[in-house]
Design an enzyme around this catalytic site. Structure first.
Site, PDB file in Angstrom:
ATOM      1  N   CYS A  90      37.718  40.809  41.938  1.00 20.67           N
ATOM      2  CA  CYS A  90      38.206  39.609  42.541  1.00 20.67           C
ATOM      3  C   CYS A  90      39.472  39.448  42.330  1.00 20.67           C
ATOM      4  CB  CYS A  90      37.459  38.464  42.044  1.00 20.67           C
ATOM      5  SG  CYS A  90      38.001  36.837  42.544  1.00 20.67           S
ATOM      6  N   ASN A 114      44.884  36.286  39.730  1.00 20.17           N
ATOM      7  CA  ASN A 114      45.356  35.460  40.565  1.00 20.17           C
ATOM      8  C   ASN A 114      46.757  35.233  40.979  1.00 20.17           C
ATOM      9  OD1 ASN A 114      42.805  34.062  41.279  1.00 20.17           O
ATOM     10  ND2 ASN A 114      42.415  33.740  39.145  1.00 20.17           N
ATOM     11  N   ASP A 130      39.010  38.800  37.523  1.00 21.68           N
ATOM     12  CA  ASP A 130      39.669  38.086  38.493  1.00 21.68           C
ATOM     13  C   ASP A 130      41.071  38.275  38.273  1.00 21.68           C
ATOM     14  OD1 ASP A 130      40.541  36.213  40.488  1.00 21.68           O
ATOM     15  OD2 ASP A 130      39.830  34.545  39.749  1.00 21.68           O
ATOM     16  N   ARG A 179      50.628  30.095  40.186  1.00 17.37           N
ATOM     17  CA  ARG A 179      49.781  29.328  39.474  1.00 17.37           C
ATOM     18  C   ARG A 179      49.916  29.307  38.129  1.00 17.37           C
ATOM     19  NH1 ARG A 179      43.101  30.555  38.747  1.00 17.37           N
ATOM     20  NH2 ARG A 179      42.586  28.716  39.953  1.00 17.37           N
ATOM     21  N   TRP A 215      45.800  34.387  51.820  1.00 12.89           N
ATOM     22  CA  TRP A 215      44.680  33.787  50.920  1.00 12.89           C
ATOM     23  C   TRP A 215      43.809  32.978  51.709  1.00 12.89           C
ATOM     24  CZ3 TRP A 215      43.650  28.470  49.617  1.00 12.89           C
ATOM     25  CH2 TRP A 215      42.444  28.138  48.739  1.00 12.89           C
ATOM     26  N   ASP A 256      32.274  30.526  35.666  1.00 13.39           N
ATOM     27  CA  ASP A 256      33.426  30.749  36.216  1.00 13.39           C
ATOM     28  C   ASP A 256      34.806  30.443  35.124  1.00 13.39           C
ATOM     29  OD1 ASP A 256      35.655  30.956  38.423  1.00 13.39           O
ATOM     30  OD2 ASP A 256      33.996  31.925  39.107  1.00 13.39           O
ATOM     31  N   ASP A 257      35.865  30.082  35.762  1.00 13.82           N
ATOM     32  CA  ASP A 257      37.202  29.962  34.796  1.00 13.82           C
ATOM     33  C   ASP A 257      36.849  28.567  34.054  1.00 13.82           C
ATOM     34  OD1 ASP A 257      39.745  29.713  34.299  1.00 13.82           O
ATOM     35  OD2 ASP A 257      40.656  29.564  36.229  1.00 13.82           O
ATOM     36  N   LYS A 316      32.901  38.832  36.482  1.00 17.04           N
ATOM     37  CA  LYS A 316      33.981  38.664  37.385  1.00 17.04           C
ATOM     38  C   LYS A 316      34.939  38.798  36.992  1.00 17.04           C
ATOM     39  CE  LYS A 316      35.099  35.072  40.854  1.00 17.04           C
ATOM     40  NZ  LYS A 316      34.723  33.516  41.303  1.00 17.04           N
ATOM     41  N   ASP A 373      38.055  33.312  48.778  1.00 14.58           N
ATOM     42  CA  ASP A 373      37.851  32.185  48.364  1.00 14.58           C
ATOM     43  C   ASP A 373      37.413  30.973  49.592  1.00 14.58           C
ATOM     44  OD1 ASP A 373      38.209  32.772  46.008  1.00 14.58           O
ATOM     45  OD2 ASP A 373      40.249  31.917  45.602  1.00 14.58           O
TER      46      ASP A 373
HETATM   47  C1  DGJ Z   1      39.816  32.791  42.061  1.00 18.47           C
HETATM   48  C2  DGJ Z   1      38.436  33.468  42.504  1.00 18.47           C
HETATM   49  O1  DGJ Z   1      38.580  34.024  43.811  1.00 18.47           O
HETATM   50  C3  DGJ Z   1      37.800  32.068  42.475  1.00 18.47           C
HETATM   51  O2  DGJ Z   1      36.515  32.558  42.950  1.00 18.47           O
HETATM   52  C4  DGJ Z   1      37.752  31.316  41.182  1.00 18.47           C
HETATM   53  O3  DGJ Z   1      37.186  32.371  40.419  1.00 18.47           O
HETATM   54  C5  DGJ Z   1      39.098  30.966  40.671  1.00 18.47           C
HETATM   55  N1  DGJ Z   1      40.199  31.893  40.706  1.00 18.47           N
HETATM   56  C6  DGJ Z   1      39.021  30.561  39.029  1.00 18.47           C
HETATM   57  O4  DGJ Z   1      40.344  30.484  38.822  1.00 18.47           O
END
Ligand code: DGJ
Length: 731
Positions: free
Chosen positions: A528, A482, A480, A445, A201, A368-369, A478, A550
Site C-alpha cells: 500500500c 505515505n 504502507d 504528512r 491520491w 491499521d495505523d 499491510k 484510499d
Molecule cells: C494510507 C493507507 O492507504 C490507508 O489505508 C491507511 O492505512 C492510512 N495510510 C493509515 O495512515
C-alpha cells in the site's frame, strides 16, 4: 515457439503463441529492430529495416553515418553518436566525455530465464507450458569498455515478451551511467494513440487516451515511488482500436521507483517507445569490473484490442510474477479498522468489531495505523515500532490470542520505511533520514523517509517488523508508504554516489520484503502507498495484493478499478466495502452495490460493523456468501470490460469467465438512472459458442452464440448506483 537464430539472414526470431519479434544485425555491427506483431514465419522480413533506402544509408558510407544513426531502427538507442531520438543509454567517462555506441559481439540462447539480482522479475512457470527461453545479445562500446547485454525472454504459455539490460564495465576507468533504460522499440507508426493511467491520491489509474502526434509524449515519476500520478505503463494503439479490436503495443515496468515511459513520433513518422529508470536524479558509478542490472520491462502486442493485452498481462502476472502462496488461495475476508476508528481505538473496541464481524462471516481483523509508540494522530512515532500498551493493554499477544480464541485471524499495519521528526528513532538517529545537509527537511504528512541505502537502517527496519511478527499470531501485514521523496540525499553515500540513492532505496525495499517473505512464508502481505502510489508489477513479486486507493466510494472505484484491471488481475486489487456517506466524497450508495464493486478485488470491509444498520449487517452476510461462491472465478478467470461509465456517462460493466468457459459472472452497475429507455442489449464475451448456458435464478437457457453475438436484454434498474449480477452456468 521460442527463440532461433537465422544465421544466413542475420536475424533473431522470437515467437510466442500469437506474436513474433524479429531482431536483425546490420553490417555485422548494429543491432536493429525488424518486426513486432502477429506471427510472420518468414525469414525474408529483414528488408523491413530499410537499410537500403535513403536516408537509411548503410553504415559503411561514413559520410552519412549520422543520418543512418538517426533513422536506423535501433534495438537499444545510445546517446551522442548521431541518433537524436530519445536515448536509452548514456555514459560519462572519468574525463567527463559523454556518449556511447554499441557494436554487436555475439549472442546466447538460454533455456529458461535467469533472474535479475536484487530485482523483481518474471520467472518460468511450473509444468510443461510454463517453460521459457532467453536471448542474450552482447554488445560493447569500443571506446569506454562498457559491455551491454540486451536480454529478451519468452514463455511458452504467454504472448508477452520480457526485456532487460545489464551493463558491465570491462575497461580500466570508472564509468558513470547517466541513463540506463530497459527497453527501446523502434517501429513504423500509423494513426495511433497513446494510452496511460493517470491520477492523484484517491483517484488513481484513470485511463487517458490521446492522439500521438509528432514529438515526444512522456509519462514519468521522479517521486521515488511509481506514484499515484501515473502508472509505469504506456501503450500505443491504432486510433480505431477498442476493447476487442485493433493493434495495441503495451509496455509495463517491473519496478517500484522512478521511471520514464515515452512515445516519440519522429521526423519520418516512425515511432520510438522507451521505458526504464527515470534518468532525472539518477547516476550510477560503475567501477572497473562492476555490473549494473536495469529492471525488467514487459512488452505485449495484441491484435485484438485492449482486452487481449489485459488478459495477457493478467495471466503473465498470475503465472510468472506473483510468488505468494496466496496467489491461488482464497484470501481471508478481512475487516480493517481504518475508516471505522482512524486512530481512536483500543483493544476493547477492536474486539467488539471483531466479534460482530465474526458473527457475519468475516475472517480476519486488521489493525491499521496507530497501535505503536505514542501515535494517536499522524503527527509522530513512525520508526518507534513498540506497542502502545495504553491502547492495547497486554500488548499484541493478548489481542491476537483473544482473536484466535474467537476464530478470527489477525493482521497488522506498518509503515516501515518512514521516520517521524517526533519519534525516539529520529532523536537518536537524525542521520538516518533522507536529507540534503543544510536544507531544512521537507515534511510530508509530518514525516521523513528512512535512508534505505544504509545497510544498518535496512537491518533496523527489518528487525522492527520481524520482531513484532515473531511476538504474536499475526497472519497478515499491510505495508504502507505515505510520502514521496524530497531533499534527495544520503549522509551514508559519498559525493560521487549520491545519484544512486533513488535506486538503492528501491533495492532496499525489495531486500526487506524478500527477507520478510522468506522468514514468514505464510504471511499474507498487502502493499500500500497512500492507496495506490506503489501499485506496480515490482511490488507484486513480493505481495499478491496491493491496496488500490484510499477512495472506497463505490462509484469512484469503478473508474479506479477499471484502470487498475486494465493491467492487473482482480485478485491483486485491494477493495473494501466502507460506510456511507463515503469518507472521500460524501456519497451515499447502496450497500449491495458497494459489495459488488469490492467483489471485483480482494474483498473486505473497512467500517465499524457494530454501528451499521441491521439491514446492512444482513447484507454483509449475503456478500460473504457471494464472495465464497465467486472468489475462485474472480481470482483465476479471464476479465472482459463490457462498458465503461467514464466513457458512456451512465453505466459500467465487466465480466469474468472461467478458464474452462463453464461459468461467467457479469457485474453491471447503473451509475445514473435514465428515464424512458429500452432495456440494454449486452453482449456476453468469452463463452463457448456451442455451449448452452443458463442464467442462474431465471431458468432461462441460451446458446453461447446467442449470448455472445445476439446478446441479452437487461432491464434498467430503478435509481442511481444500482447493481446487477448475472451468473451464467454452462449446462
Ligand atoms: C494510507 C493507507 O492507504 C490507508 O489505508 C491507511 O492505512 C492510512 N495510510 C493509515 O495512515
Amino acid at each position: 515457439m521460442g527463440i532461433e537464430y537465422l544465421e544466413k539472414e542475420q536475424l533473431f526470431r522470437l515467437t510466442t503463441p500469437n506474436t513474433e519479434y524479429v531482431i536483425g544485425i546490420t553490417d555485422g555491427i548494429y543491432i536493429g529492430h525488424v518486426y513486432y506483431g502477429k506471427r510472420l514465419g518468414d525469414a525474408r522480413c529483414g528488408y523491413l529495416m530499410r537499410t537500403g533506402e535513403h536516408p537509411f544509408t548503410p553504415a559503411q558510407k561514413k559520410r552519412e553515418k549520422c543520418s543512418f544513426a538517426d533513422t536506423y531502427p535501433w534495438e537499444y538507442s545510445t546517446w551522442g553518436v548521431g541518433d537524436y531520438r530519445e536515448s536509452s543509454l548514456n555514459v560519462r567517462t572519468e574525463s567527463g566525455y559523454r556518449g556511447c555506441e554499441l557494436h554487436y559481439e555475439g549472442y546466447q540462447i538460454i533455456q529458461g530465464k535467469p533472474g535479475l539480482p536484487g530485482l523483481p522479475a518474471t520467472f518460468c512457470g511450473e509444468g510443461e507450458q510454463g517453460g521459457g527461453q532467453t536471448l542474450e545479445l552482447y554488445a560493447q562500446d569500443p571506446v569506454t569498455g562498457l559491455h551491454v547485454t540486451l536480454r529478451y525472454s519468452v514463455f511458452e504459455d504467454s504472448d508477452a515478451l520480457m526485456r532487460s539490460v545489464s551493463c558491465s564495465n570491462r575497461g580500466s576507468q570508472t564509468l558513470y551511467l547517466e541513463k540506463v533504460l530497459s527497453a527501446c522499440l523502434d517501429m513504423d507508426c500509423g494513426d495511433w494513440d497513446t494510452l496511460t493511467l493517470h491520477g492523484s491520491w484517491a483517484r488513481e489509474h484513470i485511463m487517458d487516451r490521446r492522439e500521438l502526434t509528432l514529438g515526444k509524449y512522456l509519462a514519468a515519476s521522479a517521486r521515488g515511488e511509481s506514484g499515484h500520478q501515473v502508472q509505469p505503463f504506456m501503450a500505443v494503439l491504432d486510433r480505431n482500436a477498442d476493447q476487442e479490436h485493433g493493434e495495441v503495443y503495451g509496455m509495463h515496468f517491473v519496478y517500484s521507483g522512478n521511471f520514464m515511459a515515452m512515445a516519440e513520433k519522429t521526423q519520418f513518422g516512425a515511432l520510438r517507445m522507451v521505458m526504464g529508470i527515470n534518468p532525472e536524479g539518477f547516476e550510477w558509478v560503475l567501477e572497473p569490473g562492476a555490473d549494473f542490472d536495469a529492471p525488467e520491462v514487459v512488452c505485449v502486442y495484441s491484435d485484438e484490442g485492449l482486452g487481449k493485452m489485459t488478459r495477457t498481462l493478467h495471466d503473465l502476472y498470475r503465472n510468472h510474477l506473483i510468488r505468494s502462496p496466496y496467489l491461488h488461495q482464497k484470501r481471508p475476508i478481512l475487516i480493517n479498522n481504518w475508516e471505522a476508528t482512524y486512530f481512536d481505538f483500543n483493544t476493547e473496541k477492536l474486539l467488539q468489531i471483531a466479534a460482530e464481524a465474526k458473527k457475519r462471516g468475516i475472517e480476519m481483523l486488521v489493525m491499521d495505523d496507530g497501535w505503536f509508540g505514542k501515535r494517536s494522530s499522524d503527527e509522530g512515532s513512525l520508526g518507534d515500532w513498540v506497542v502502545n500498551e495504553e491502547k492495547l493493554p497486554g500488548g499484541l499477544a493478548y489481542l491476537a490470542d483473544r482473536l484466535t480464541e474467537m476464530g478470527m485471524k489477525f493482521g497488522i499495519w506498518f509503515e516501515p520505511e518512514m521516520i517521524s521528526p517526533d519519534s525516539d528513532l529520529y532523536r537518536k538517529h537524525p542521520e538516518w533520514a533522507v536529507q540534503h545537509p543544510g536544507r531544512e527537511l521537507t515534511q510530508s504528512r509530518a514525516q521523513y523517509i528512512l535512508d534505505l541505502s544504509r545497510p544498518e537502517v535496512v537491518d533496523y527496519v527489518y528487525e522492527s517488523v520481524a520482531s513484532i511478527l515473531r511476538s504474536a499470531n499475526i497472519s497478515y501485514v499491510k505495508w504502507d508508504m505515505n510520502r514521496q521523496f524530497t531533499d534527495v540525499g544520503s549522509l551514508y553515500l559519498d559525493g560521487t554516489h549520491q545519484g544512486e540513492l533513488f535506486h538503492r532505496y528501491v533495492l532496499g525495499v525489495y531486500r526487506l520484503q524478500e527477507r520478510l517473505t522468506a522468514e514468514f512464508p505464510d504471511l499474507l502481505l498487502e502493499n500500500c502507498a497512500s492507496g495506490g502510489a506503489r501499485f506496480d508489477p515490482g511490488m507484486l513479486y513480493y505481495s499478491p495484493q496491493i491496496w488500490c486507493s484510499d477512495d472506497t466510494d463505490a462509484v469512484e472505484r469503478l473508474a479506479i478499478q477499471e484502470g487498475t484491471a486494465l493491467l492487473y488481475p482482480l485478485s491483486t486489487i485491494g477493495a473494501h466495502v466502507s460506510d456511507c456517506p463515503n469518507h472521500a466524497v460524501g456519497r451515499n450508495t447502496p450497500f449491495q452495490t458497494r459489495g459488488y464493486v469490492a467483489l471485483a478485488g480482494t474483498f473486505g470491509y473497512e467500517l465499524d460493523i457494530t454501528k451499521i444498520s441491521p439491514e446492512d449487517q444482513a447484507e454483509v452476510e449475503k456478500q460473504v456468501r457471494l464472495y465464497h461462491r465467486y472468489q475462485p472465478l474472480m481470482r483465476e478467470g479471464d476479465y472482459y470490460r463490457l462498458a465503461s461509465w467514464k466513457e458512456n456517462g451512465t453505466w459500467d460493466c465487466w465480466e469474468v469467465v472461467s478458464k474452462d468457459r463453464s461459468e461467467a459472472l457479469v457485474t453491471l452497475i447503473q451509475v445514473l438512472a435514465e428515464p424512458n429507455y429500452h432495456s440494454r442489449r449486452l453482449k456476453i464475451a468469452g463463452l463457448e459458442p456451442d455451449g448452452t448456458y443458463e442464467l442462474e435464478g431465471t431458468g432461462q437457457v441460451y446458446s453461447g452464440r446467442l449470448l455472445m453475438y445476439g446478446g441479452l436484454l437487461v432491464e434498467r434498474t430503478w435509481g442511481d448506483y444500482t447493481g446487477t449480477l448475472l451468473h451464467f452456468i454452462k449446462r
